[in-house]
Scaffold this motif. Structure first.
Motif, PDB file in Angstrom:
ATOM      1  N   SER A 176       0.814  -1.217   0.000  1.00 37.09           N
ATOM      2  CA  SER A 176       0.000   0.000   0.000  1.00 37.09           C
ATOM      3  C   SER A 176       0.845   1.265   0.000  1.00 37.09           C
ATOM      4  CB  SER A 176      -0.928   0.007   1.219  1.00 37.09           C
ATOM      5  OG  SER A 176      -1.820  -1.079   1.183  1.00 37.09           O
ATOM      6  N   GLY A 177       0.287   2.317  -0.624  1.00 33.60           N
ATOM      7  CA  GLY A 177       0.871   3.649  -0.561  1.00 33.60           C
ATOM      8  C   GLY A 177       0.002   4.538   0.316  1.00 33.60           C
ATOM      9  N   PHE A 178       0.608   5.526   0.975  1.00 37.26           N
ATOM     10  CA  PHE A 178      -0.132   6.342   1.934  1.00 37.26           C
ATOM     11  C   PHE A 178      -0.050   7.844   1.646  1.00 37.26           C
ATOM     12  CE2 PHE A 178       0.980   2.388   4.058  1.00 37.26           C
ATOM     13  CZ  PHE A 178      -0.249   1.982   4.542  1.00 37.26           C
ATOM     14  N   GLY A 179       0.237   8.191   0.400  1.00 35.24           N
ATOM     15  CA  GLY A 179       0.222   9.588  -0.006  1.00 35.24           C
ATOM     16  C   GLY A 179       1.168  10.455   0.809  1.00 35.24           C
ATOM     17  N   PRO A 180       0.665  11.584   1.340  1.00 30.35           N
ATOM     18  CA  PRO A 180       1.526  12.503   2.092  1.00 30.35           C
ATOM     19  C   PRO A 180       2.166  11.872   3.333  1.00 30.35           C
ATOM     20  CG  PRO A 180      -0.573  13.547   1.530  1.00 30.35           C
ATOM     21  CD  PRO A 180      -0.715  12.103   1.205  1.00 30.35           C
ATOM     22  N   LEU A 181       1.526  10.829   3.870  1.00 29.51           N
ATOM     23  CA  LEU A 181       2.063  10.189   5.072  1.00 29.51           C
ATOM     24  C   LEU A 181       3.158   9.170   4.757  1.00 29.51           C
ATOM     25  CD1 LEU A 181      -1.237   9.576   7.071  1.00 29.51           C
ATOM     26  CD2 LEU A 181       0.550  11.230   7.602  1.00 29.51           C
ATOM     27  N   GLN A 182       3.375   8.906   3.468  1.00 31.74           N
ATOM     28  CA  GLN A 182       4.358   7.897   3.076  1.00 31.74           C
ATOM     29  C   GLN A 182       5.748   8.223   3.630  1.00 31.74           C
ATOM     30  OE1 GLN A 182       3.373   5.247   0.843  1.00 31.74           O
ATOM     31  NE2 GLN A 182       5.245   4.327   1.591  1.00 31.74           N
TER      32      GLN A 182
END
Length: 392
Positions: A176-182
């Motif tokens: 999974s990717g978490f956008g700005p929280l990555q």
């Protein structure tokens, strides 16, 4: 943020399964190995000793591998431990496996709880309650699955259920990717940055000052007692019902399902109620109700009455952990990164020590006296909640 919360919920579901799998099959497991309840308490102690180690070591592994890397390590370790349980190795090895399993789900809980409390600034109690709902669902479904497995003589498959969901969780965290929280989840400070941060920490001293140390000590004791009491209940409840009401092992395993059914239902509303009436009132009322129910429990001589007490107990205890975790963090501003880990670690110690005492009580005292011991834990918990209410 939503994706992070829902994958966090999946992980909490897995640790819900892992928390109660031993308790769900403990009577038949001890019978298989020809062991007594004191040794069962020692096995649970080993698991929560691993839990404590996982919570305490998590910051070190997070700095080395990032928060997501730490979760991947912990989930992988939990997966391996549950597979090892299923092979029913010699009894001595069960203690080693218990430590590994506890380390895995302890680290998962600490890392995800810290991320959510630090990242969610509004409606924190609601977000934590959502995680706790999935924890409760996992803890509910495990004994429900264990009961027919025990009846069919295939109870070791309960461990494989936990292993399967651990694998699913591991895959979600990996892919999974978490956008700005990555960047936050994958951040690995360089050694110079770590030394600079350590130097800054030394200059600024510890995040707790003055009265905050009193509050910290109060909640350390609170979480020690709460988690210890909860784990004593879920791990020895089937054994108590077998001894008290003469139930079969498979039927007694369902008592934990009823308890977690009520816990899960209560957690659907705990965050909303706590935000509306205040954290301190919610914790106080919940602890008082738990105390009354544990006082009444030894006098419930009929199965229906005993199950009613268990349902009410699960309902009123449902939000204590998550709301108290948020409550303690709000009372200790500026220490949001450290407070959740300290509280979860305190709970881990309680989850190790008090079931050990409860297991000894099951072997050396009458069932009514063991129930009285649980009520004594709840009485101390209520006194601490009164103190917290006055401070808050």
């Amino acid at each position: 943020m939503k994706k992070l919360i829902w994958i966090g919920c999946l992980s909490y579901f897995v640790i819900g399964l892992a928390h109660v799998v031993l308790g769900s099959i403990l009577p038949i497991l001890l019978q298989h190995y020809d062991r007594n309840y004191s040794e069962g308490g020692q096995l649970i102690f080993s698991q929560f000793a691993g839990f404590l180690a996982g919570v305490l070591v998590s910051p070190l592994l997070n700095r080395r591998f990032g928060k997501r890397g730490g979760i991947l390590i912990a989930t992988g370790l939990l997966l391996c431990a549950e597979l090892a349980y299923a092979f029913l190795p010699p009894w001595g090895w069960m203690y080693v496996i218990a430590v590994a399993a506890g380390f895995g789900f302890g680290m998962i809980e600490a890392v995800i709880g810290t991320i959510i409390i630090a990242a969610v600034t509004e409606g924190t109690a609601v977000a934590m309650s959502r995680l706790e709902v999935l924890f409760g669902v996992g803890a509910l479904l495990m004994p429900l699955a264990a009961s027919p497995l025990i009846a069919a003589g295939q109870w070791r498959l309960a461990f494989l259920i936990v292993a399967a969901f651990s694998l699913i969780s591991l895959l979600f965290w990996t892919k999974s990717g978490f956008g700005p929280l990555q960047s936050v989840l994958d951040e690995r400070p360089s050694r110079p940055a770590q030394r600079a941060a350590a130097s800054k920490t030394r200059r600024l001293s510890l995040p707790y000052k003055g009265k905050q140390w009193v509050v910290l000590g109060l909640f350390i004791l609170f979480f020690f007692l709460y988690v210890g009491t909860e784990m004593s209940l879920v791990n020895f409840m089937p054994a108590i019902f077998i001894a008290k009401l003469g139930m079969s092992e498979s039927s007694a395993a369902l008592t934990v399902t009823f308890f977690w059914l009520a816990m899960s239902a209560g957690r659907l509303f705990a965050g909303v109620i706590a935000e509306r009436i205040s954290y301190r009132i919610y914790v106080l009322v919940s602890c008082f109700a738990a105390l009354l129910l544990l006082i009444v429990f030894p006098f419930a001589g009929h199965r229906l009455a005993a199950f009613a007490v268990i349902l009410l107990l699960g309902l009123f205890m449902s939000g204590i952990f998550s709301i108290a975790l948020v409550f303690s963090s709000k009372l200790l501003p500026g220490a949001e990164e450290s407070t959740p880990s300290i509280m979860i670690a305190s709970g881990g110690i309680g989850g190790a020590v008090l079931p050990l005492l409860t297991g000894w009580s099951m072997d050396h005292m009458q069932i009514a006296q063991t129930s009285g011991l649980l009520a004594a834990f709840a009485a101390l918990l209520f006194l601490l909640s009164v103190t917290a209410w006055r401070i808050g």
